[in-house]
Write an enzyme that holds these catalytic residues in place. Sequence first.
Site, mmCIF file in Angstrom:
data_model
loop_
_atom_site.group_PDB
_atom_site.id
_atom_site.type_symbol
_atom_site.label_atom_id
_atom_site.label_comp_id
_atom_site.label_asym_id
_atom_site.label_seq_id
_atom_site.Cartn_x
_atom_site.Cartn_y
_atom_site.Cartn_z
ATOM 1 N N SER A 142 -10.707 8.345 -10.886
ATOM 2 C CA SER A 142 -9.541 8.500 -11.918
ATOM 3 C C SER A 142 -8.825 9.761 -11.222
ATOM 4 O O SER A 142 -8.935 10.898 -10.852
ATOM 5 C CB SER A 142 -10.359 9.209 -13.307
ATOM 6 O OG SER A 142 -9.528 9.960 -13.994
ATOM 7 N N ARG A 166 1.852 9.886 -9.619
ATOM 8 C CA ARG A 166 1.401 8.911 -8.747
ATOM 9 C C ARG A 166 1.949 8.464 -7.785
ATOM 10 O O ARG A 166 1.743 8.400 -6.367
ATOM 11 C CB ARG A 166 0.628 7.621 -9.466
ATOM 12 C CG ARG A 166 -0.288 8.148 -10.502
ATOM 13 C CD ARG A 166 -0.926 6.935 -11.530
ATOM 14 N NE ARG A 166 -2.070 7.286 -12.219
ATOM 15 C CZ ARG A 166 -2.400 6.693 -13.022
ATOM 16 N NH1 ARG A 166 -2.252 5.398 -13.470
ATOM 17 N NH2 ARG A 166 -3.569 7.195 -13.937
ATOM 18 N N ARG A 212 4.755 4.554 -14.010
ATOM 19 C CA ARG A 212 3.945 4.841 -14.909
ATOM 20 C C ARG A 212 2.977 6.111 -14.698
ATOM 21 O O ARG A 212 2.720 6.357 -13.728
ATOM 22 C CB ARG A 212 2.902 3.498 -15.339
ATOM 23 C CG ARG A 212 2.203 4.089 -16.574
ATOM 24 C CD ARG A 212 1.479 3.091 -16.969
ATOM 25 N NE ARG A 212 0.383 2.612 -16.244
ATOM 26 C CZ ARG A 212 -0.790 3.444 -15.869
ATOM 27 N NH1 ARG A 212 -1.112 4.543 -16.515
ATOM 28 N NH2 ARG A 212 -1.733 2.873 -15.198
#
Lengths: 251, 648
Positions: free
Chosen positions: B286, B333, B440
């Site tokens: 995560s 990311r 995203r």
Amino acid sequence: MNLTLRVWKQDGPDSAGRLVDYPVTDIDPNASFLEMMDILNEQIMKEGNDPIEFESDCREGICGTCGLVINGQAHGPKRAVATCQLYMRDFHDGQVITVEPWRADSFPVIKDLVVDRAALDRIISAGGYISVRTGPKPDANATPIAKDKADHAFDMAACIGCGACVAACPNASASLFTSAKVSHMALLPQGQVERSRRVKRMVDQMDHEGFGNCSNIGECSAACPKKIPLESIARMKREYLRAVVIPNDAS
Amino acid sequence: MAIELNGKIPDGPLEEKWDRHKAKIKVVSPANKRKFTVIVVGTGLGGASAAASMAEMGYNVKSFCIHDSPRRAHSIAAQGGINSTKNYPNDGDSVWRLFYDTIKGGDYRSREANVYRLAQCSASIIDQAVAQGVPFAREYGGELANRSFGGALVSRTFYARGQTGQQLLLGAYSALMRQVDEGGVELFARREMVDLVVVDGKARGIITRNLVTGELERHTADAVVLASGGYGRVYFLSTNAWNSNGSAAWRCHRRGAAFANPCYVQIHPTCIPVKGEQQSKLTLMSESLRNDGRVWVPKTRQDSLANAHNIDVSKRDYYLERRYPSFGNLVPRDVASRNAKMMTDKGLGVGPEPQRLAVYLDFRDAIDRLGVHKIDERYGNLFDIYKEITDDDPHQVPMKIYPAVHYTMGGLWVDYNLMTTIPGLYAVGEANFSDHGANRLGASALMQGLCDGYFVLPYTIGDYLGSEELKPVKTTHDAFNEAVDSVQKRVNVLLDSKGTRSGKARHTVLELYRELGLTMWDNVGMARTEEGLKSALQKIPEIKQKFEETVFVPGSSDSFNKTLELGMRVHDFFEIGELMARDALHRDESAGGHFREEHQTAEGEALRDDEDFSYVAAWEWKGEGKEHELNKENLVFENVKLTQRSYK
């Protein structure tokens, strides 16, 4: 690694099944158990034969799809993991590994190692929810919930619905599964309103599906990949008794 | 003939658009709702929440899932959290700030109005989930806890340990199962949508394959909602689940739904590196770990083989903290992934020889600062997963991580109502393209899936059902017959291939699937070039042809047959992969996760070309063997100023 896999083969719910031996060669000890099964199926198909049917999805222990009885143990020899989280380094070279499906009357075999667990969904459908509609709700912080209570509810809510508890239980009881959901909601203030109705309907559905009763053996909890404790069954029984004695939902 | 792309963005100021729209759209009366049947394909966050909400409103809902139970949908695997503008930590969060972060994080390639609505609805999602009994993490005072995620300077992420997706999905699943009990939802498990049925230009039903009996089943409806997720498994190795696939969306595309921005793929920076040729999938660690974990590589290649803890701090390069002082390890990311690749390209990686494809994610300083107990409370289950897979204990040695395919921002083109270019066909969640632009942000997928399903679609679908004249359709209609025949033909391609008929595998499905995946990763992955994309466009059809001629699919079509299921999905992946490469080639700029090596700043950041590419590329299927046609929806920015993204 070289191994022998002794796998349950069964064409359909009404066919007779049998154990079939398959040699598997050249397995990397760091391959997962299911990757080893993939490789075996590749070898089988290269010869033009039908592969062993088994199910898996996330392959990281959270979706609850995979579930094999390995050497007599649901999800295999390692504690607190699902089948997909087993690695071949947990086995040894030359080992004979028996692989079977979940065995319970309420989980009919579809093919080989694939079983039908829809009974678990029907138990949830009978009451495993808090009846709120989509729409405006009070602010999420309006009702404080003590941290240890919330954490405890989470521990119960962590159930992945794999059915290992049923497979591990000599009575094929779904008590650990059902009690995990009953406990999750009974521990939270949101779950109080339907507390009695929920436990009664869920337990009745569990019985209706043909699952056995709990006789406090504890294999379920030992096989559970999410370590749902036996205590949750005790809570379910207490909740059920309470619901019978105090039939209305005022808590 | 080009498709008309009318986004149907409501008039008025940004903050009033959604309310004004809701006030204007048609509402179906309670007595009439029960006359409408809506099909929902998929039971993840988007599908389960949409199905439950519409059934509560009174619609007849038919819910379909490819799993044995709706609870298995891949939303279940989301770990880190869900964003919301609650501002409980009192750090200055607001609807505007979440909107702005999301638009900027997406590298200015998404629609302002959609993203603003997402931010507006985000607070309601948390209220809804808590009312359902979702056990979010809490503070000692009993209030909800928050943590930080990439691309934001506020803590707006709600979480349930490292299992937030599981808990939110179980919340939506429980709402769905309540409706099954009440008769509002008819549930069809172990069914795969294999075609869309279009009658008089409107979506009027689907064909499903019963995955137990193999039967092709016909279902009629007044509207169809696609909630079938993304197409990341085109790369074979990804963090997506084994059964995740792009076929339902692709079948809709072939029936006339435009496919938008297929090249926008999220490569997640913190995954457990590939370990061998027998590997079947990758596991995410995560993003929340970047709250406390520090990313670094040794400064010299000689040191990259040394034991990490023996490398002195002066010999470590904490490259994200060095290059992005204000966001540090919490850059978005795409930026984190690209930087990891830059380091390993320089030979500074720390993975196994010879590629050394990994960087460190180190908790030593966090454990020193906070203690083991606190760290375990935050990340315990993630540390366990890491140890199970790698046999290394992250308390003792740094994690080794590397980017992997995780999410697809592209998907079916939808308007503000979430309707595709086929009237009556809607797409929600990862299946649509709408909110994340070219990248995203972390903890935004759960937010979007639930926003679409709980708070947007149930309203907007009424506008269609309330205003269209929908004549009854029977399953014997020619369109159903034609669809079933076309599915049967596709099944026969696999069962009649030379590989299958020879009785011995020339190639297994997996062999050719891996070949496609490698081609995609090498050429349409983290860094793309004109040359690489052209080579992918040449190779993919070749592998597809080899697949059609030599693949081996055992068994029959009228039984439980996992190989046939996978074969049919892979067959579609060839076409999806080809369109992704075509889109990536045409988009001659870099934006978010789409990085064209030809277009980068001096520092190696993605360099957009707003003049030429500030649009949504919506590709139109023109028929078998014909080239796709490009349609453009220009992106209009009235509220934010387009700039080079900076996280410094």
